[in-house]
Enzyme design. Sequence first.
Site, PDB file in Angstrom:
ATOM      1  N   TYR A  74     110.615   3.033   9.518  1.00 30.93           N
ATOM      2  CA  TYR A  74     110.743   1.823   8.707  1.00 30.93           C
ATOM      3  C   TYR A  74     110.976   2.186   7.250  1.00 30.93           C
ATOM      4  CZ  TYR A  74     110.099  -2.755   6.694  1.00 30.93           C
ATOM      5  OH  TYR A  74     110.322  -3.922   6.008  1.00 30.93           O
TER       6      TYR A  74
ATOM      7  N   GLN B 256     107.974  -8.052  11.645  1.00 32.42           N
ATOM      8  CA  GLN B 256     108.822  -8.243  12.818  1.00 32.42           C
ATOM      9  C   GLN B 256     109.527  -6.949  13.221  1.00 32.42           C
ATOM     10  OE1 GLN B 256     108.995  -9.915   9.938  1.00 32.42           O
ATOM     11  NE2 GLN B 256     111.097 -10.260   9.248  1.00 32.42           N
TER      12      GLN B 256
ATOM     13  N   GLN C 233     104.473   5.680 -11.600  1.00 30.91           N
ATOM     14  CA  GLN C 233     103.847   5.101 -10.404  1.00 30.91           C
ATOM     15  C   GLN C 233     103.605   3.608 -10.578  1.00 30.91           C
ATOM     16  OE1 GLN C 233     104.811   7.833  -8.565  1.00 30.91           O
ATOM     17  NE2 GLN C 233     103.311   6.840  -7.273  1.00 30.91           N
TER      18      GLN C 233
ATOM     19  N   HIS D 217     106.249   1.126  -9.322  1.00 30.45           N
ATOM     20  CA  HIS D 217     106.426   0.797  -7.904  1.00 30.45           C
ATOM     21  C   HIS D 217     105.987  -0.623  -7.569  1.00 30.45           C
ATOM     22  CE1 HIS D 217     107.790   4.301  -5.644  1.00 30.45           C
ATOM     23  NE2 HIS D 217     107.096   5.074  -6.451  1.00 30.45           N
TER      24      HIS D 217
ATOM     25  N   GLU E 190      96.594   9.810  -3.640  1.00 31.99           N
ATOM     26  CA  GLU E 190      97.849  10.058  -2.933  1.00 31.99           C
ATOM     27  C   GLU E 190      98.623  11.173  -3.647  1.00 31.99           C
ATOM     28  OE1 GLU E 190     101.898   7.542  -1.726  1.00 31.99           O
ATOM     29  OE2 GLU E 190     100.565   6.825  -3.308  1.00 31.99           O
ATOM     30  N   HIS E 191      98.790  11.028  -4.952  1.00 36.57           N
ATOM     31  CA  HIS E 191      99.447  12.051  -5.778  1.00 36.57           C
ATOM     32  C   HIS E 191      98.459  12.508  -6.847  1.00 36.57           C
ATOM     33  CE1 HIS E 191     102.611   9.035  -4.656  1.00 36.57           C
ATOM     34  NE2 HIS E 191     103.274  10.115  -4.296  1.00 36.57           N
TER      35      HIS E 191
ATOM     36  N   ASP F 176     109.013  12.833  -5.259  1.00 31.81           N
ATOM     37  CA  ASP F 176     109.627  11.654  -4.653  1.00 31.81           C
ATOM     38  C   ASP F 176     111.040  11.937  -4.156  1.00 31.81           C
ATOM     39  OD1 ASP F 176     107.468   9.973  -4.991  1.00 31.81           O
ATOM     40  OD2 ASP F 176     108.156   9.159  -6.894  1.00 31.81           O
TER      41      ASP F 176
ATOM     42  N   HIS G 151      83.231  17.371  41.116  1.00 34.84           N
ATOM     43  CA  HIS G 151      83.987  18.294  40.276  1.00 34.84           C
ATOM     44  C   HIS G 151      83.824  19.730  40.783  1.00 34.84           C
ATOM     45  CE1 HIS G 151      84.315  14.891  37.637  1.00 34.84           C
ATOM     46  NE2 HIS G 151      84.888  15.585  36.662  1.00 34.84           N
TER      47      HIS G 151
END
Length: 437
Positions: free
Chosen positions: A129, A197, A265, A268, A334-335, A368, A427
Amino acid sequence: MIRRIDLRGADRGTVDYRAAVPRAEFDIEAATHAVQPIIDAVRERGQEAIAEFSEKFDGVRVDDIRVPAAALTQALDQLDPDIRAGLEESIARLRATCTAELEEDAVTDLAPGARVTHRKVPVGRVGLYVPGGLAPLVSSVLMNVVPAQVAGVPSIALASPPQKANPDGFGGLPQPTILAACALLGIDEVYAVGGAQAIAMFAYGVDPCERVDMVTGPGNIYVVTAKRLLKGQVGIDSEAGPTEIAILADETAEAAYVAADLISQAEHDPLAASVLVTDSETLAADVEAELDKQVAATKHVERIRTSLSGAQSGIVLVDDVDQGVDVVNAYAAEHLEIHTADALTVAGRIRNAGAIFVGPFAPVSLGDYCAGSNHVLPTGGCACHSSGLSVRAFTKSVHVVDYSREGLAAVKDHVVTLAEAEDLPGHGAAVSVRFSS
């Protein structure tokens, strides 16, 4: 614009640094009531439901969700040569690091006739995605496709939201640069489907898109919620929230660089987090001054100001770099950028970060696009237990157990004893029967 959090003098044995640096609200549970009906509709009504949601959320009706091959070719033909060169360089560097990550099968001979092989098997089919909202993240095409290709995934599909009509003739299709990147990478199964979706389409299969085994890629809260609700029906990479950067810096840092990276950042998303951790009050003041100057000159001023002034962003003052290391390890960004003296040594003390950028010439923007690293990374503190997207995400481990009669005989008594200890005599019998007269 950006608030300060003062942790100087804090009792380091008792203070909860993770709680002291809050994050943006990202309530997946609250979005469930909106996302579950979308998932149900796609499962029950397929492409008809997708067309309705595209019209509602993207402002364009798409009756044929598969992107024609001619549109992919046209997008690549019309791609700006400089953008193509940048994409090609990014692909080459990422492919090199992904190839280095590939793991070979591991064969262990435990005794005569007793072998276990640890096989690495690529996932059979993946759905990738790529968002197309506030920013058309063409780089995310590369970051998802390249590791999947290197892992050997035989079937790859990609979805991205359809765009309204435009002069380039791509109305009803994903953003042209995204299509061009797909063509450059040889991805010809592309769908003009966005949001929750798209995740439901991948999970259940909607003609002409066959269901996938795994979904990867970033998205907004509705995409993330869909991934959570469909986990189990389909594998997912992570539940990624708003992007975030933390910068650990001392008096040696260049304030203009630090401010620019915080802004990068914040650009974004209004919910993006930009956090500076420093033991230098002088640097903090200089960075604040640089933010005032640099933000005013940026394109997305309101978005950036909302992010920087939000509760999720701030300048954290600490006593020294040692305390700063503790703070950023607790925050698990994250960074994470390191702008200190002997930055590489300091970076070696970091346990929790999606990716670590060392020194003044390794900004997050490099990661990035062209560092060779992957920018699909854990957010929301998940870097304390999770990793970024890599070749490993697209492979599975399978143990192949190959024992001869001799090999089984050497451990049969142990198997029977342990089976009886668990009150599972069947077993043990499954082994004993192979040696009965």
